[in-house]
Design an enzyme around this catalytic site. Structure first.
Site, short mmCIF file in Angstrom:
data_model
loop_
_atom_site.label_atom_id
_atom_site.label_comp_id
_atom_site.label_asym_id
_atom_site.label_seq_id
_atom_site.Cartn_x
_atom_site.Cartn_y
_atom_site.Cartn_z
N SER A 120 41.77 38.90 10.47
CA SER A 120 43.00 38.63 10.96
C SER A 120 42.98 37.54 11.58
O SER A 120 42.35 36.73 10.82
CB SER A 120 43.07 39.78 12.29
OG SER A 120 43.76 40.72 10.97
N HIS A 145 45.86 38.37 7.10
CA HIS A 145 46.81 39.65 6.39
C HIS A 145 48.26 39.41 7.13
O HIS A 145 47.79 38.23 8.47
CB HIS A 145 46.84 41.16 6.64
CG HIS A 145 46.44 41.46 8.35
ND1 HIS A 145 46.68 42.57 8.81
CD2 HIS A 145 46.74 40.86 9.70
CE1 HIS A 145 45.81 43.13 9.88
NE2 HIS A 145 45.89 41.96 10.71
#
Length: 227
Positions: A120, A145
């Protein structure tokens, strides 16, 4: 209305992390000086060597500490490189952007190195390092993501926060594209769901530049002589 800030992960909050994994067992190192012994916690001692650790969930308190260290090292020597070691599951987007913006703002080059995981916002900071100085150890994991967040309250307020999350998503896609060299549409498609990568896959994507297994002493000496 209570709303959480945009996050890019599904990991527990830093408070829960601290409760489960207390950080009170930080090693102390003793250094001999002309005035006697001096004790440092291990992270402060490594900071003297211009090494910064981004470990654990990325949240506002961590971001404040990391940005303060970056600014301190710039003030100490604006011409010398900084080395950022990353082992993070990700966290709050705005906290990660605060660290990223400071990395771009200061004069020293910031080398990034993934140890363990860079997921992330951790992967975002990893690819935001100086081009050619973004590394990973061979068994680390990288994950990208799209951002996520949870909101509640009136429908209009939820819509406002949803629009803000979409704006953040667009910003992150653009910055990933800038640092990886990938087309924005390809980045957006790649980040639609959790996308885990090996170091080899992360290198191919453009998140890192090199996979290292041993410290390159010659490379470090050449860099020091060039500064």
């Amino acid at each position: 209305m209570r709303a959480t800030p945009p996050r890019d992960d599904t990991y527990p909050s830093n408070e829960n992390f601290k409760e489960k994994y207390p950080m009170s067992y930080v090693p102390i190192v003793i250094e001999q000086t002309s005035r006697g012994e001096r004790a440092y916690d291990i992270y402060s001692r490594l900071l003297k060597e211009r090494i910064i650790f981004v470990c654990g969930p990325i949240e506002d308190h961590m971001a404040n500490l990391i940005t303060a260290q970056l600014l301190f090292l710039e003030a100490e020597n604006p011409e010398k490189d900084i080395y950022m070691y990353i082992n993070s599951p990700g966290g709050v987007v705005t906290a990660g952007l605060a660290i990223y913006d400071t990395m771009q703002y200061i004069k020293p080059k910031v080398a990034t190195l993934c140890i363990g995981q860079a997921c992330s916002m951790g992967s975002f900071l990893l690819c935001g390092g100086e081009k050619g100085m973004r590394y990973s150890l061979p068994h680390s994991r990288v994950m990208i993501h799209q951002p996520s967040g949870g909101y509640r309250g009136q429908a209009t307020d939820i819509e406002i926060h949803a629009q803000e999350t979409l704006k953040i998503k667009k910003i992150l896609n653009s910055l990933y594209s800038k640092h990886t060299g990938q087309d924005v549409k390809h980045v957006e498609k790649s980040m639609e769901r959790d996308n885990f990568m090996s170091p080899e896959e992360a290198k191919k994507f453009g998140i890192i530049d090199k996979i290292i297994t041993h410290r390159d002493i010659k490379l470090l000496k050449d860099k020091e002589q060039g500064q």
